[in-house]
Design a protein around this motif. Sequence first.
Motif, mmCIF file in Angstrom:
data_model
loop_
_atom_site.group_PDB
_atom_site.id
_atom_site.type_symbol
_atom_site.label_atom_id
_atom_site.label_comp_id
_atom_site.label_asym_id
_atom_site.label_seq_id
_atom_site.Cartn_x
_atom_site.Cartn_y
_atom_site.Cartn_z
ATOM 1 N N THR A 331 0.855 -1.131 -0.101
ATOM 2 C CA THR A 331 0.145 0.023 0.039
ATOM 3 C C THR A 331 0.712 1.313 -0.036
ATOM 4 O O THR A 331 1.854 1.181 0.579
ATOM 5 C CB THR A 331 -0.758 0.031 1.350
ATOM 6 N N PRO A 332 0.343 2.315 -0.545
ATOM 7 C CA PRO A 332 1.154 3.676 -0.569
ATOM 8 C C PRO A 332 0.936 4.334 0.547
ATOM 9 O O PRO A 332 0.255 3.946 1.864
ATOM 10 C CB PRO A 332 0.508 4.194 -1.832
ATOM 11 N N GLY A 333 1.815 5.459 0.683
ATOM 12 C CA GLY A 333 1.633 6.305 2.216
ATOM 13 C C GLY A 333 2.624 6.062 3.037
ATOM 14 O O GLY A 333 3.563 5.299 2.765
ATOM 15 N N PRO A 334 2.679 6.812 3.981
ATOM 16 C CA PRO A 334 3.703 6.838 5.292
ATOM 17 C C PRO A 334 4.047 5.810 6.011
ATOM 18 O O PRO A 334 4.939 5.320 6.384
ATOM 19 C CB PRO A 334 3.424 8.074 5.835
ATOM 20 N N ASN A 335 2.695 4.687 5.891
ATOM 21 C CA ASN A 335 2.754 3.543 6.739
ATOM 22 C C ASN A 335 2.542 2.282 5.607
ATOM 23 O O ASN A 335 1.260 1.865 5.820
ATOM 24 C CB ASN A 335 1.838 3.722 7.541
ATOM 25 N N ARG A 336 3.316 2.169 4.912
ATOM 26 C CA ARG A 336 3.349 0.935 3.665
ATOM 27 C C ARG A 336 2.959 -0.510 4.757
ATOM 28 O O ARG A 336 3.648 -0.554 5.534
ATOM 29 C CB ARG A 336 4.242 0.823 3.032
ATOM 30 N N VAL A 337 1.894 -1.132 3.851
ATOM 31 C CA VAL A 337 1.713 -2.492 4.383
ATOM 32 C C VAL A 337 1.900 -3.358 3.260
ATOM 33 O O VAL A 337 1.504 -3.134 2.081
ATOM 34 C CB VAL A 337 0.509 -2.681 5.088
ATOM 35 N N VAL A 338 2.523 -4.640 3.538
ATOM 36 C CA VAL A 338 2.546 -5.522 2.472
ATOM 37 C C VAL A 338 1.436 -6.845 2.894
ATOM 38 O O VAL A 338 1.739 -7.332 4.116
ATOM 39 C CB VAL A 338 3.940 -6.197 2.311
ATOM 40 N N ALA A 339 0.842 -7.256 1.968
ATOM 41 C CA ALA A 339 -0.159 -8.428 2.370
ATOM 42 C C ALA A 339 -0.358 -9.133 1.036
ATOM 43 O O ALA A 339 -0.481 -8.768 0.014
ATOM 44 C CB ALA A 339 -1.302 -7.810 2.950
ATOM 45 N N PRO A 340 -0.904 -10.581 1.191
ATOM 46 C CA PRO A 340 -1.161 -11.296 0.091
ATOM 47 C C PRO A 340 -2.610 -10.544 -0.577
ATOM 48 O O PRO A 340 -3.437 -10.337 0.170
ATOM 49 C CB PRO A 340 -1.629 -12.745 0.558
ATOM 50 N N PHE A 341 -2.731 -10.749 -1.773
ATOM 51 C CA PHE A 341 -3.946 -10.396 -2.460
ATOM 52 C C PHE A 341 -4.554 -11.304 -3.118
ATOM 53 O O PHE A 341 -5.862 -11.746 -3.254
ATOM 54 C CB PHE A 341 -3.854 -9.034 -3.600
ATOM 55 N N ILE A 342 -3.596 -12.223 -3.910
ATOM 56 C CA ILE A 342 -4.199 -13.568 -4.498
ATOM 57 C C ILE A 342 -3.422 -14.554 -4.181
ATOM 58 O O ILE A 342 -1.990 -14.502 -4.137
ATOM 59 C CB ILE A 342 -4.338 -13.162 -6.046
ATOM 60 N N LYS A 343 -3.806 -15.967 -4.094
ATOM 61 C CA LYS A 343 -2.942 -17.074 -4.141
ATOM 62 C C LYS A 343 -3.459 -18.216 -4.901
ATOM 63 O O LYS A 343 -4.600 -18.317 -5.095
ATOM 64 C CB LYS A 343 -3.137 -17.446 -2.731
ATOM 65 N N LEU A 344 -2.459 -18.509 -5.621
ATOM 66 C CA LEU A 344 -2.895 -19.933 -6.625
ATOM 67 C C LEU A 344 -2.505 -21.135 -5.742
ATOM 68 O O LEU A 344 -1.384 -21.190 -5.253
ATOM 69 C CB LEU A 344 -2.037 -19.790 -7.749
ATOM 70 N N GLU A 345 -3.552 -21.968 -5.865
ATOM 71 C CA GLU A 345 -3.370 -23.346 -5.197
ATOM 72 C C GLU A 345 -3.152 -24.335 -6.463
ATOM 73 O O GLU A 345 -3.908 -24.369 -7.237
ATOM 74 C CB GLU A 345 -4.631 -23.789 -4.505
ATOM 75 N N GLY A 346 -2.216 -25.270 -6.039
ATOM 76 C CA GLY A 346 -1.808 -26.487 -6.813
ATOM 77 C C GLY A 346 -0.862 -26.035 -8.096
ATOM 78 O O GLY A 346 -0.635 -26.798 -8.858
ATOM 79 N N HIS A 347 -0.294 -24.893 -7.857
ATOM 80 C CA HIS A 347 0.651 -24.091 -9.216
ATOM 81 C C HIS A 347 2.118 -23.984 -8.407
ATOM 82 O O HIS A 347 2.948 -23.118 -8.957
ATOM 83 C CB HIS A 347 0.158 -22.868 -9.578
ATOM 84 N N SER A 348 2.700 -24.917 -7.532
ATOM 85 C CA SER A 348 3.689 -24.727 -6.922
ATOM 86 C C SER A 348 5.051 -25.004 -7.656
ATOM 87 O O SER A 348 6.030 -24.337 -7.223
ATOM 88 C CB SER A 348 4.050 -25.817 -5.709
ATOM 89 N N ALA A 349 4.999 -25.448 -8.911
ATOM 90 C CA ALA A 349 6.098 -25.591 -9.747
ATOM 91 C C ALA A 349 5.939 -24.726 -10.867
ATOM 92 O O ALA A 349 6.612 -24.845 -11.914
ATOM 93 C CB ALA A 349 5.808 -27.050 -10.279
ATOM 94 N N SER A 350 5.181 -23.690 -10.685
ATOM 95 C CA SER A 350 5.246 -22.336 -11.633
ATOM 96 C C SER A 350 5.431 -21.223 -11.125
ATOM 97 O O SER A 350 6.159 -21.061 -9.836
ATOM 98 C CB SER A 350 3.481 -22.087 -11.866
ATOM 99 N N GLU A 351 5.279 -20.299 -11.801
ATOM 100 C CA GLU A 351 5.616 -18.709 -11.272
ATOM 101 C C GLU A 351 4.394 -17.701 -11.877
ATOM 102 O O GLU A 351 3.624 -18.126 -12.812
ATOM 103 C CB GLU A 351 6.805 -18.072 -11.693
ATOM 104 N N ILE A 352 4.010 -16.697 -11.006
ATOM 105 C CA ILE A 352 2.952 -15.785 -11.609
ATOM 106 C C ILE A 352 3.413 -14.718 -12.432
ATOM 107 O O ILE A 352 4.752 -14.207 -12.170
ATOM 108 C CB ILE A 352 2.147 -15.254 -10.180
#
Length: 389
Positions: A331-352
């Motif tokens: 997120t933008p601003g002085p107090n940036r936060v990092v968090a998951p937005f999307i997760k793929l299940e069953g794609h462990s040998a791939s990349e987004i």
Amino acid sequence: MRLHRRDFLRLSALGGGALALGPGFWKEAYAAPAQPGPSPYGALSGSPDANGVRLPAGFTSRIIARSGQAVASTGYTWHSAPDGGACFALSTGGWVYTSNSEMTSGGVSAVRFDGGGAVVGAYRILSGTRSNCAGGPTPWGTWLSCEEYSGGRVWECDPTKSSQGVVRGALGTFAHEAVAVDPVGKALYLTEDSTSGRFYRFIPSAYPALTAGQLQAAKVNGDPLAGTGTLTWVNCAASSPASSQSTVASKTTVFNGGEGCWHDSGVIYFTTKGDNRVWAHTPATGALEVIYDDNLFANSPLTGVDNVTVSRSGDIFVAEDGGNLEICIITPGPNRVVAPFIKLEGHSASEITGPAFSPDGRRLYFSSQRGTTGSSSAGVTFEVSGPFR
């Protein structure tokens, strides 16, 4: 009290330059790197939808294309190993999503949508290239497709036309990853996916034409973690990587494994996978800062940083190559936060790969490069829609 190594590194990095700059600097410096926290969109669903995607409440997914299969009713076969992409508005009210192929045979495909988001066409816009990884859109409506190998170049394509594309050799010969255009500074910024990679700037001789100009590599001054970082630039030849030019290599800084690169509101955001960082460079001031580093905080969710894009709200969306196959938000601003937005299940040998927003900001496109089987021929391209900020 035991001080965790990550906290020690963070305090050390911030403390050195901050002591002389007063309490105002301390407030900004401590807030600068993104910390793990709650997403503005809420938690992900506890289980994936029918497409294997876990999403926040109110969002839905659909599959746009699969490698080796026809796209909708177009008859066009989607390419293997889908990678970097971008969306382009059409005068008809629809849009086009371009997608690179990171196969040895390379190339770029495109999907055309009407104003309601229905797929109405698909076609190839570039052939005869190799290992097309990421790239970037231009303000004048073209797609710059980057080849990721030691002799890689950048190709400029019209996303609305089939079977074309022009090489732009002045933008360098190296393992290109991504490129972003600063329309105010009239310069292009490029990442290099190599352990000895550099961060580059290209100044066109006659912007926006990309036929000639000066390529430069960056030198870091100060401490980007402490808020005192700046970039200066060293001229280099376009015929080889900066690391192989002895007089340039000794004067420039290594960015280990350069990945995504995106321009938004006067800032160039880019990622480096060697140290799992997200950077922000402000060309107008020369400032360079680290806005995410997974070593700074325990349990940071974003690993394997890769392609990056920015939403209308200024949220930065970073795709993972590895990790647990998520797209995370910063997120933008002085107090940036990092968090998951999307997760793929069953794609462990791939990349987004290839995150990009539709022109109206309501749909996010991306691909799982190797799908659920881990094969380049099993790529899947998705669309997620919902109440984006």
